[in-house]
Design an enzyme around this catalytic site. Structure first.
Site, PDB file in Angstrom:
ATOM      1  N   GLU A 196       4.796  16.256  17.803  1.00 17.62           N
ATOM      2  CA  GLU A 196       5.057  15.076  18.559  1.00 17.62           C
ATOM      3  C   GLU A 196       4.911  13.741  17.407  1.00 17.62           C
ATOM      4  O   GLU A 196       3.806  13.669  16.847  1.00 17.62           O
ATOM      5  CB  GLU A 196       3.947  14.834  19.583  1.00 17.62           C
ATOM      6  CG  GLU A 196       4.194  13.755  20.184  1.00 17.62           C
ATOM      7  CD  GLU A 196       5.422  13.659  21.138  1.00 17.62           C
ATOM      8  OE1 GLU A 196       5.937  12.561  21.469  1.00 17.62           O
ATOM      9  OE2 GLU A 196       5.979  14.863  21.477  1.00 17.62           O
ATOM     10  N   ASP A 197       5.728  13.052  17.260  1.00 15.09           N
ATOM     11  CA  ASP A 197       5.704  11.855  16.408  1.00 15.09           C
ATOM     12  C   ASP A 197       5.314  11.968  15.044  1.00 15.09           C
ATOM     13  O   ASP A 197       4.585  11.343  14.528  1.00 15.09           O
ATOM     14  CB  ASP A 197       4.750  10.617  17.208  1.00 15.09           C
ATOM     15  CG  ASP A 197       5.575  10.073  18.371  1.00 15.09           C
ATOM     16  OD1 ASP A 197       6.618  10.315  18.602  1.00 15.09           O
ATOM     17  OD2 ASP A 197       4.768   9.375  18.792  1.00 15.09           O
ATOM     18  N   ARG A 199       4.731   8.196  12.730  1.00 15.39           N
ATOM     19  CA  ARG A 199       5.908   7.543  13.757  1.00 15.39           C
ATOM     20  C   ARG A 199       5.738   7.672  14.983  1.00 15.39           C
ATOM     21  O   ARG A 199       6.111   8.123  15.914  1.00 15.39           O
ATOM     22  CB  ARG A 199       7.195   8.569  13.169  1.00 15.39           C
ATOM     23  CG  ARG A 199       8.306   7.534  13.640  1.00 15.39           C
ATOM     24  CD  ARG A 199       9.423   8.431  13.883  1.00 15.39           C
ATOM     25  NE  ARG A 199       9.206   9.346  14.985  1.00 15.39           N
ATOM     26  CZ  ARG A 199       9.547   9.007  16.131  1.00 15.39           C
ATOM     27  NH1 ARG A 199      10.043   7.611  16.532  1.00 15.39           N
ATOM     28  NH2 ARG A 199       9.497   9.715  17.450  1.00 15.39           N
ATOM     29  N   ASN A 243      12.067   3.097  22.025  1.00  8.19           N
ATOM     30  CA  ASN A 243      10.611   3.046  22.608  1.00  8.19           C
ATOM     31  C   ASN A 243       9.879   2.094  21.694  1.00  8.19           C
ATOM     32  O   ASN A 243       9.931   2.524  20.246  1.00  8.19           O
ATOM     33  CB  ASN A 243      10.034   4.258  23.183  1.00  8.19           C
ATOM     34  CG  ASN A 243      10.704   4.791  24.470  1.00  8.19           C
ATOM     35  OD1 ASN A 243      10.592   4.019  25.305  1.00  8.19           O
ATOM     36  ND2 ASN A 243      10.511   5.958  24.438  1.00  8.19           N
ATOM     37  N   LYS A 287       0.737  13.077  26.247  1.00  6.79           N
ATOM     38  CA  LYS A 287       1.835  13.922  26.560  1.00  6.79           C
ATOM     39  C   LYS A 287       0.913  15.523  27.228  1.00  6.79           C
ATOM     40  O   LYS A 287       1.647  15.923  27.907  1.00  6.79           O
ATOM     41  CB  LYS A 287       2.360  14.485  25.170  1.00  6.79           C
ATOM     42  CG  LYS A 287       3.800  15.032  25.268  1.00  6.79           C
ATOM     43  CD  LYS A 287       4.619  13.888  24.790  1.00  6.79           C
ATOM     44  CE  LYS A 287       6.096  14.063  25.149  1.00  6.79           C
ATOM     45  NZ  LYS A 287       6.833  13.453  24.192  1.00  6.79           N
ATOM     46  N   ASP A 306       9.542  17.455  20.146  1.00 10.96           N
ATOM     47  CA  ASP A 306       9.997  16.804  21.358  1.00 10.96           C
ATOM     48  C   ASP A 306      10.517  15.460  21.009  1.00 10.96           C
ATOM     49  O   ASP A 306      11.591  15.158  21.811  1.00 10.96           O
ATOM     50  CB  ASP A 306       8.841  16.252  22.088  1.00 10.96           C
ATOM     51  CG  ASP A 306       9.296  15.872  23.516  1.00 10.96           C
ATOM     52  OD1 ASP A 306       9.772  16.608  24.372  1.00 10.96           O
ATOM     53  OD2 ASP A 306       8.864  14.715  24.055  1.00 10.96           O
ATOM     54  N   ASP A 307      10.484  14.860  19.794  1.00  6.89           N
ATOM     55  CA  ASP A 307      11.028  13.864  19.572  1.00  6.89           C
ATOM     56  C   ASP A 307      12.692  14.111  19.014  1.00  6.89           C
ATOM     57  O   ASP A 307      13.606  13.516  19.400  1.00  6.89           O
ATOM     58  CB  ASP A 307      10.567  13.082  18.122  1.00  6.89           C
ATOM     59  CG  ASP A 307       9.080  12.558  18.607  1.00  6.89           C
ATOM     60  OD1 ASP A 307       8.867  12.097  19.479  1.00  6.89           O
ATOM     61  OD2 ASP A 307       8.226  13.249  18.028  1.00  6.89           O
ATOM     62  N   TYR A 314       1.929   6.932  30.090  1.00  9.13           N
ATOM     63  CA  TYR A 314       2.772   7.209  28.886  1.00  9.13           C
ATOM     64  C   TYR A 314       3.542   5.876  28.595  1.00  9.13           C
ATOM     65  O   TYR A 314       3.018   5.017  28.792  1.00  9.13           O
ATOM     66  CB  TYR A 314       3.525   8.494  29.151  1.00  9.13           C
ATOM     67  CG  TYR A 314       3.906   9.282  27.811  1.00  9.13           C
ATOM     68  CD1 TYR A 314       2.788   9.453  26.960  1.00  9.13           C
ATOM     69  CD2 TYR A 314       5.163   9.012  27.332  1.00  9.13           C
ATOM     70  CE1 TYR A 314       3.173  10.042  25.728  1.00  9.13           C
ATOM     71  CE2 TYR A 314       5.538   9.869  26.221  1.00  9.13           C
ATOM     72  CZ  TYR A 314       4.512  10.118  25.214  1.00  9.13           C
ATOM     73  OH  TYR A 314       4.679  10.629  24.037  1.00  9.13           O
TER      74      TYR A 314
END
Length: 556
Positions: free
Chosen positions: A248-249, A158, A415, A176, A271-272, A104
């Site tokens: 996610e993203d 993203r 990140n 993930k 999760d972001d 990851y």
């Protein structure tokens, strides 16, 4: 004692030894015993030698360490996962500290930028294209594993701090999903990574002749919303109402609207927004044991960045303040929190603010356009970077924070590493060792005035695997703010005094499976207290959770 989570075998009973050797969920490689080879007729398909799993692990680890770059190591591990799931997870669960950064962040970001070039056409997840709109239920049925408990899905717009990568973003949901297994103990054939392909706006990707995704501009608006809805409903129909559907993203433009649309219609979270918030809050809570401050209402937080991560953290900190101070409203709690976006400090009366940002538009300050001036004006106890602007916590900012605070809280959470607001070394050096630090990507330990300091990584893997395990064990139908607050408190409570003495706000990464079990136990008890527990109660939920977790090292 509970049985291990789930009972599927990775796509049903194979009909031949060839099928077994080619099925990564069933293939045990050279660890296959003589009796198993006889039963499944794999003689001749495997060499005669029987090599125990532990020896295969040692050999594989040597291979990984011999590879010259992180991306080479990533590709080796990816190929191993393609061939032998048990060996892959045995390695990952045994060597979490060493291998997690390869599976990851930060390596997965680099892998996504090269994803079309390193892609191998062996399915590890599902590519769901908007060109298949109207046929998604049938499309999802192509995945052989039917007992799915967790789906991680992204539209690739993203990816970390790297922007719109389109279908190349598939590395994120795959990575993930792997961590739900390795760190949350959910069986590998119960986790699924999905890329919703609606195109990309990145010109270089559209012009790449090797690009694996739809070669078109992103679909937006009504058609996009209908596509996501069809996917969500299809997943619920196939896998049940209780399947965890983790966003996610997604870019800000869709993340909040989708969350609002589905928070009461599906067992889901972003999760972001939520995972990032919970692990950051865990660091903030652990830091109280260093500063000696008893409540978060004594803190002032200034965020650099005002996107989904910033707003998620801010909202959860505000919620935590209300939980610590009976009778305090969310509106009152938000006064401890300020946001600084691309146009400057968000204050009352500043134009062009979204509804989410307006919650933090406070009176009494001018809209500073330089971050260091906002720090000077507000005298925050902590600054939290979620801007993806490298080196934005510069020497002037860091020295000012050390001047204002005896122990300044500095979280550089962006990140990958190349986007971090500052490095651990810079934070320590420019605050003369006073900093309480956390980062989104890992930094090495260092020695300051004869003392070894270890930076804490505010890694979402402390949170989401445990919440996934919670959903599976309790069969709860909704993941709420209180669950993320509970998870954050659990993580903070598991950070030892020895860790804090070295400057680290989080438990060792090697203990994340224990953290996940503790989160699941805490959530189960909360569900019982609230009258929402859908499964039989347990005398010892922690022991129950640990016993239920998938263990790739267990002998069948």
């Amino acid at each position: 004692m509970p049985s291990k989570i789930g009972s599927s075998n990775g796509g049903g009973t194979s009909k031949s030894g060839w099928d077994i050797c080619r099925n990564p969920f069933q293939n045990k490689g050279l660890a296959t015993t003589p009796s198993e080879r006889e039963k499944h007729q794999t003689h001749g398909l495997l060499p005669a030698g029987v090599v125990p799993l532990e020896v295969q692990m040692a050999t594989a680890l040597e291979q990984i360490r011999a590879r010259p770059t992180s991306i080479d190591k990533f590709i080796y591990l990816d190929n191993l996962r393609d061939a032998n799931v048990q060996l892959f997870y045995a390695l990952l669960t045994t060597h979490v500290d060493e291998l997690l950064p390869l599976v990851y962040t930060p390596t997965v970001g680099e892998a996504c930028t090269y994803f079309s070039q390193i892609f191998t056409p062996r399915p590890k997840g599902m590519f769901v294209s908007i060109s298949e709109k109207g046929n998604l239920l049938s499309l999802l049925q192509a995945w052989p594993n039917k007992n799915i408990k967790v789906v991680v899905f992204s539209d690739g717009e993203r990816i970390l701090g790297l922007g719109d990568l389109g279908a190349n973003g598939m590395g994120i949901p795959l990575g993930k999903a792997a961590l739900y297994t390795a760190l949350g103990g959910i069986k590998p054939d119960e986790c699924l990574g999905v890329l919703l392909d609606v195109g990309t706006e990145t010109e270089s990707i559209l012009k790449d002749p090797a690009y694996i995704g739809l070669r078109q501009r992103r679909v937006r608006g009504k058609e996009y919303d209908e596509f996501v809805e069809e996917f969500m409903l299809a997943a619920q129909k196939l896998y049940g109402e209780g399947v965890l559907l983790q966003f996610e993203d997604f870019a800000n433009s869709n993340a909040f609207s989708l969350l609002h649309t589905w928070e009461d219609r599906a067992c889901s979270f972003n999760d972001d927004i939520h995972g990032t918030a919970a692990v950051a809050l865990a660091g903030v809570l652990a830091a109280k044991r260093v500063t000696g401050r008893s409540t978060l209402k004594d803190e002032t937080f200034l965020f650099l960045g005002a996107g989904e991560a910033a707003l998620g953290i801010a909202d959860l900190i505000a919620f935590a303040i209300t939980q610590e101070n009976e009778g305090m409203t969310l509106e009152e709690a938000r006064r401890n929190i300020w946001l600084f976006d691309s146009k400057g400090l968000i204050v009352e009366g500043r134009g062009h603010l979204t509804e989410h940002k307006l919650r933090y538009a406070h009176p009494g300050q001018a809209s500073q356009t330089a971050f260091v001036e906002a720090v000077r004006a507000l005298s925050p106890t902590g600054i939290i970077g979620v801007s993806t602007i490298a080196k934005s916590f510069n020497q002037e900012v860091l020295e000012l924070m050390a001047e204002i605070n005896e122990r300044p809280l500095i979280f550089a959470l962006s990140n990958p590493t190349s986007k971090s607001e500052c490095s651990f070394q810079e934070a320590v050096q420019h605050t003369k060792g006073k900093v309480i630090f956390a980062s989104g990507s890992p930094f090495p330990a260092l020695i300051w005035e004869g003392k070894t300091l270890v930076p804490g990584q505010s890694n979402n893997c402390y949170i989401f695997p445990g919440l996934g395990l919670s959903v599976v064990l309790t069969q709860m139908r909704r993941v709420k703010m209180e669950h993320f607050y509970l998870a954050a408190n659990t993580v903070a409570g598991m950070t030892s005094e020895a860790q804090l003495a070295q400057g680290c706000l989080f438990p060792p990464l090697g203990e994340v499976r224990h953290v996940s079990a503790a989160i699941a136990a805490a959530v189960a008890k909360k569900e019982k207290e609230e009258g929402r527990l859908r499964v039989p109660d347990q005398e010892d939920w922690l022991a129950y959770a640990k016993a239920a977790m998938y263990d790739p090292l267990a002998r069948e």
